[in-house]
Scaffold this active site. Structure first.
Site, PDB file in Angstrom:
ATOM      1  N   HIS A  66       0.806  -1.223   0.000  1.00 29.82           N
ATOM      2  CA  HIS A  66       0.000   0.000   0.000  1.00 29.82           C
ATOM      3  C   HIS A  66       0.838   1.272   0.000  1.00 29.82           C
ATOM      4  CE1 HIS A  66       0.604  -0.032   4.425  1.00 29.82           C
ATOM      5  NE2 HIS A  66       0.262   1.240   4.396  1.00 29.82           N
ATOM      6  N   LYS A  71       5.612   5.454  -1.935  1.00 33.23           N
ATOM      7  CA  LYS A  71       6.499   6.359  -1.202  1.00 33.23           C
ATOM      8  C   LYS A  71       7.933   6.287  -1.705  1.00 33.23           C
ATOM      9  CE  LYS A  71       3.820   6.967   3.008  1.00 33.23           C
ATOM     10  NZ  LYS A  71       3.757   6.793   4.479  1.00 33.23           N
ATOM     11  N   HIS A 104      -6.264   5.885   1.136  1.00 40.37           N
ATOM     12  CA  HIS A 104      -6.386   7.144   1.876  1.00 40.37           C
ATOM     13  C   HIS A 104      -7.706   7.859   1.588  1.00 40.37           C
ATOM     14  CE1 HIS A 104      -2.697   7.505   4.121  1.00 40.37           C
ATOM     15  NE2 HIS A 104      -1.986   7.175   3.066  1.00 40.37           N
TER      16      HIS A 104
END
Length: 203
Positions: free
Chosen positions: A43, A47, A99
């Site tokens: 997930h 990043k 999110h």
């Protein structure tokens, strides 16, 4: 991800563990457990595109840095799609939407309620539980009671109410079971992936 940002990698592993417990409590079928397991482990893979100065920033992000951080879920979905995994579109969707908030205030697509697929809603709750309870650059480690109070206050806004109740009643007792040692928090997720892949090969 582990080589670049060990903290995020360990967070993903813990999130996957909590997400799988919640997915099992929710009665997910084998294919959806696979989607949940794969997406939970990946997930935060987006990043990799976020500079370390942003990931390690002490305080609340703002301006372009916050926009860059928000972009990690969409980037992660694109990375997952490039992997050509089984049920890859569903896995990518769960990564993209982890999110989103049930009131439509999340990102990147401002989805509401059941517009957010169940695996994404499960990952969202597990993700936030770990993020709140663990020490971060911008807050101290919080107790389980503090974490649950914060999550409970987000019901109907960021947090899916029925999932939270299932989490509180079915998952929390397992997380807090005395003497429960988790040697490999990814074990349940990996087992779900392996079961799905074995069944796919068989059929």
């Amino acid at each position: 991800l582990k080589r670049r940002d060990a903290h995020t990698a360990v967070h993903a592993e813990r999130t996957a563990h909590v997400a799988m417990l919640l997915g099992q409590a929710a009665g997910l079928e084998q294919d959806q457990q696979y989607v949940l397991a794969t997406a939970a482990l990946l997930h935060d893979i987006g990043k990799l595109s976020v500079p370390m100065r942003i990931l390690e920033f002490r305080g609340r992000l703002g301006g372009d840095d916050w926009v860059r951080m928000q972009g990690h879920s969409a980037v992660g979905a694109r990375i997952v799609q490039e992997l050509h995994l089984p049920l890859g579109d569903e896995v990518a969707q769960a990564v993209r939407h982890h999110h989103e908030s049930v009131d439509g205030s999340g990102y990147p697509d401002r989805l509401k309620g059941d517009e957010i697929a169940l695996p994404a809603r499960i990952i969202s709750l597990a993700d936030v539980y770990d993020a709140i309870s663990s020490a971060r650059s911008y807050h101290r480690q919080r107790s389980h009671e503090e974490t649950m109070d914060i999550l409970g206050g987000e019901i109907g806004r960021k947090c899916d109410g029925p999932l939270f109740e299932l989490f509180r009643s079915e998952v929390v007792p397992r997380l807090l079971e005395p003497g429960r040692e988790i040697c490999d928090p990814t074990q349940t997720a990996r087992q779900a992936i392996e079961r799905y892949c074995r069944a796919a090969i068989t059929h």
